[in-house]
Structures are given as C-alpha cells and as structure tokens.
Motif scaffolding. Structure first.
Motif, short mmCIF file in Angstrom:
data_model
loop_
_atom_site.label_atom_id
_atom_site.label_comp_id
_atom_site.label_asym_id
_atom_site.label_seq_id
_atom_site.Cartn_x
_atom_site.Cartn_y
_atom_site.Cartn_z
N VAL A 189 -5.16 -12.40 3.31
CA VAL A 189 -4.52 -11.09 3.40
C VAL A 189 -5.59 -10.01 3.47
O VAL A 189 -6.75 -10.24 3.12
CB VAL A 189 -3.60 -10.81 2.20
CG1 VAL A 189 -2.44 -11.79 2.16
CG2 VAL A 189 -4.38 -10.85 0.89
N GLN A 190 -5.17 -8.84 3.91
CA GLN A 190 -6.04 -7.68 3.91
C GLN A 190 -6.07 -7.07 2.51
O GLN A 190 -5.14 -7.24 1.71
CB GLN A 190 -5.52 -6.64 4.89
CG GLN A 190 -5.58 -7.07 6.33
CD GLN A 190 -6.97 -6.95 6.93
OE1 GLN A 190 -7.79 -6.15 6.48
NE2 GLN A 190 -7.25 -7.77 7.93
N GLU A 191 -7.13 -6.35 2.24
CA GLU A 191 -7.23 -5.63 0.97
C GLU A 191 -6.01 -4.75 0.76
O GLU A 191 -5.56 -4.07 1.69
CB GLU A 191 -8.50 -4.78 0.95
CG GLU A 191 -8.76 -4.08 -0.37
CD GLU A 191 -10.11 -3.38 -0.38
OE1 GLU A 191 -10.77 -3.32 0.68
OE2 GLU A 191 -10.51 -2.91 -1.45
N GLN A 229 2.44 -13.43 -9.21
CA GLN A 229 2.59 -12.37 -8.22
C GLN A 229 1.32 -11.53 -8.22
O GLN A 229 0.94 -10.99 -9.27
CB GLN A 229 3.81 -11.50 -8.55
CG GLN A 229 4.01 -10.34 -7.59
CD GLN A 229 4.37 -10.78 -6.20
OE1 GLN A 229 5.20 -11.66 -6.01
NE2 GLN A 229 3.75 -10.17 -5.19
N MET A 230 0.69 -11.43 -7.07
CA MET A 230 -0.58 -10.71 -6.96
C MET A 230 -0.41 -9.54 -6.00
O MET A 230 -0.15 -9.76 -4.81
CB MET A 230 -1.69 -11.65 -6.47
CG MET A 230 -1.85 -12.90 -7.33
SD MET A 230 -3.27 -13.90 -6.84
CE MET A 230 -2.76 -14.42 -5.21
N ASN A 231 -0.53 -8.34 -6.50
CA ASN A 231 -0.43 -7.13 -5.70
C ASN A 231 -1.76 -6.39 -5.67
O ASN A 231 -2.65 -6.65 -6.48
CB ASN A 231 0.65 -6.22 -6.27
CG ASN A 231 2.03 -6.85 -6.28
OD1 ASN A 231 2.37 -7.63 -5.39
ND2 ASN A 231 2.82 -6.51 -7.28
N SER A 232 -1.89 -5.48 -4.73
CA SER A 232 -3.11 -4.66 -4.60
C SER A 232 -4.36 -5.54 -4.62
O SER A 232 -5.32 -5.28 -5.35
CB SER A 232 -3.17 -3.64 -5.75
OG SER A 232 -2.04 -2.80 -5.73
N LEU A 233 -4.33 -6.57 -3.82
CA LEU A 233 -5.43 -7.53 -3.83
C LEU A 233 -6.72 -6.91 -3.34
O LEU A 233 -6.73 -6.02 -2.46
CB LEU A 233 -5.07 -8.74 -2.97
CG LEU A 233 -4.12 -9.73 -3.66
CD1 LEU A 233 -3.43 -10.63 -2.63
CD2 LEU A 233 -4.86 -10.56 -4.68
#
Length: 123
Positions: free
Chosen positions: A11-13, A80-84
């Motif tokens: 994924v993108q940042e 759940q991983m957000n704002s990677l």
C-alpha cells in the motif's frame, strides 16, 4: 494447533490494511494472542496483544493507528492498520501463548506462530 495469517499486501503511505489470523486446533479466546513483525535485519518485535479477557496493549509507534481485535465465534484474530507508514514495512506474524495474560510476555514465550504475511508500505 495452527495459525494462518492473511491480508498482507503493498500500500501507499497513509493507506490501510486488515490482517487476519485464523486459529485451528484450539480456542484462541482462552489465551493471550499477539501480532508481531520483523523487518529485514531487525529483531522480531511485538505490535499488539490481546488477553483472554480482551485487554489490549500496543507498542507506542502504532498507538492510535492499529487496532487488535478477535472474533471468538470465528476463532480469528485481526489487526486493523490505518495511516500506514514506510517504517511499518515488515513480515507480520500472529502468535499465541498458553497463558491467558499477555502482560510482560517476551517474544520467546509465545508457543504457537503463524507463517507470516508481508506488509509493504511505500512513500
């Protein structure tokens, strides 16, 4: 007894991913469960843990961005991983300890490990 992770990817940042870990051969809700990660050349580190009573703990760098949860009916653990961020790039593993309380458990004290799922975050 077996753990199988899924849901990794590239994924993108700033993007999001949801990892899943299906447990078989034991009831994961009775034990301490955790998510760990290992980047190339680095030691495996704890990301988040959840006790049998639902108490959750996170490493400081993921607080507010990651959420650990478990679906007892499906015997599945999620992350759940957000704002990677690019620094989240690693192989992610789920693990189980035969203790019910995750407090102060080191990486070597987890008894069952999955095969891992790769998470890559590009800037």
């Amino acid at each position: 007894v077996h753990l199988a992770e899924s849901g990794g990817g590239s994924v993108q940042e700033g993007g999001s991913l949801r990892l899943s870990c299906a447990a078989s051969g034991f009831a994961h809700n009775s034990y301490c469960m955790g998510w760990f990660r290992q980047a190339p050349g680095k030691e495996r580190e704890g990301v988040a843990t959840i006790d049998s009573d639902g108490s959750m703990r996170y490493r400081d760098s993921v607080k507010g961005r990651f959420t650990i949860s478990k679906d007892n009916a499906k015997n599945t653990l999620h992350l759940q991983m957000n704002s990677l961020k690019p620094e989240d790039t690693a192989m992610y593993y789920c693990a189980a300890s035969f203790r019910s309380d995750c407090d102060d458990l080191g990486v070597t004290e987890y008894n069952i490990w999955g095969q891992g799922t790769q998470v890559t975050v590009s800037s």
